[in-house]
Design a protein around this motif. Structure first.
Motif, short mmCIF file in Angstrom:
data_model
loop_
_atom_site.label_atom_id
_atom_site.label_comp_id
_atom_site.label_asym_id
_atom_site.label_seq_id
_atom_site.Cartn_x
_atom_site.Cartn_y
_atom_site.Cartn_z
N UNK A 71 25.86 4.35 21.95
CA UNK A 71 26.81 5.19 22.20
C UNK A 71 28.12 5.14 21.42
N UNK A 72 29.09 6.00 21.58
CA UNK A 72 30.37 5.84 20.98
C UNK A 72 31.63 5.99 21.69
N UNK A 73 32.23 5.12 21.63
CA UNK A 73 33.82 5.45 22.10
C UNK A 73 34.71 5.30 21.13
N UNK A 74 36.06 5.76 21.50
CA UNK A 74 37.15 5.83 20.65
C UNK A 74 38.10 5.11 21.29
N UNK A 75 39.13 4.81 20.51
CA UNK A 75 40.37 4.31 21.02
C UNK A 75 41.70 4.54 20.06
N UNK A 89 32.74 2.32 30.52
CA UNK A 89 31.96 1.62 29.39
C UNK A 89 31.82 0.09 29.75
N UNK A 90 31.10 -0.01 30.77
CA UNK A 90 30.35 -1.08 31.24
C UNK A 90 29.08 -1.35 30.48
N UNK A 91 28.75 -2.89 30.51
CA UNK A 91 27.48 -3.14 30.06
C UNK A 91 27.44 -3.31 28.54
N UNK A 92 28.45 -3.18 27.89
CA UNK A 92 28.70 -3.17 26.24
C UNK A 92 28.02 -4.73 26.03
N UNK A 93 27.08 -4.45 25.09
CA UNK A 93 26.52 -5.77 24.36
C UNK A 93 27.10 -5.99 23.17
N UNK A 94 27.16 -4.94 22.23
CA UNK A 94 27.60 -4.94 20.64
C UNK A 94 28.29 -3.90 20.51
N UNK A 126 46.51 2.87 23.68
CA UNK A 126 45.73 3.63 24.80
C UNK A 126 44.48 2.99 25.08
N UNK A 127 43.73 3.25 26.33
CA UNK A 127 42.68 2.59 26.83
C UNK A 127 41.50 3.33 26.01
N UNK A 128 40.54 2.58 25.69
CA UNK A 128 39.19 3.09 25.26
C UNK A 128 38.42 4.18 26.04
N UNK A 129 38.15 5.14 25.45
CA UNK A 129 37.47 6.27 26.06
C UNK A 129 35.95 6.49 25.62
N UNK A 130 35.10 6.58 26.38
CA UNK A 130 33.63 6.69 26.04
C UNK A 130 33.48 8.31 25.74
N UNK A 131 32.73 8.49 24.85
CA UNK A 131 32.69 9.71 24.05
C UNK A 131 31.27 10.37 24.21
N UNK A 175 43.17 18.10 16.84
CA UNK A 175 44.04 16.91 16.78
C UNK A 175 44.00 15.79 17.89
N UNK A 176 43.64 16.44 18.90
CA UNK A 176 43.53 15.03 20.17
C UNK A 176 42.44 14.30 19.80
N UNK A 177 41.53 14.54 18.94
CA UNK A 177 40.17 13.83 18.62
C UNK A 177 40.77 12.65 17.69
N UNK A 178 41.81 12.46 17.04
CA UNK A 178 42.13 11.53 16.38
C UNK A 178 42.35 10.20 17.01
N UNK A 179 41.40 9.47 16.41
CA UNK A 179 41.35 7.95 17.03
C UNK A 179 40.44 7.13 16.14
#
Length: 126
Positions: free
Chosen positions: A35-39, A110-115, A43-48, A88-92
């Motif tokens: 998966x991908x997340x951004x931050x 974003x639970x269960x992140x291994x790496x 601010x908090x990380x958010x799953x994409x 612009x709101x995709x900036x992260x």
């Protein structure tokens, strides 16, 4: 040694596209959801987006549905994120991740992140 190395970030104008790639090594790619997340700093990380293992079901955050596409290449242990019509709101800073879970819940928690990697920055100008 586990490695996830993101690339493809940059600075673009609103409406343009970028493709992020994440080359992985050191773990069994096919055994993980990717998966991908951004931050944004402060601010908090958010799953994409995430894709279930073996190239299965894809999930997207509502704000990117129809604009972003996630894909994997198991032969190359690589995950991609095609991002179109950037706003612009995709900036992260964007991070790829290997996870035990993938689904709408994962996008929220974003639970269960291994790496995960060190990230690649994306800046979208209006």
């Amino acid at each position: 040694e586990v490695q996830l190395v993101e690339s493809g970030g940059g600075s673009v104008q609103a409406g343009e596209s970028l493709t992020l790639s994440c080359v992985t090594s050191g773990f069994t790619f096919e055994h993980h959801h990717m998966g991908w997340f951004r931050q944004v700093p402060g601010k908090e990380r958010e799953g994409i987006s995430c894709i279930a293992l073996n190239g299965g079901t894809r999930y997207y955050r509502d704000s990117v549905k129809g604009r972003f596409t996630v894909s994997t290449d198991n032969a190359k242990a690589t995950v991609h994120l095609q991002m179109n019509n950037l706003k612009p709101e995709d900036t992260a800073v964007y991070y790829c991740a290997a996870s035990d879970f993938c689904g709408s819940s994962w996008l929220r928690h974003l639970h269960g992140l291994n790496y995960w990697g060190k990230g690649t920055p994306v800046t979208v100008y209006s």
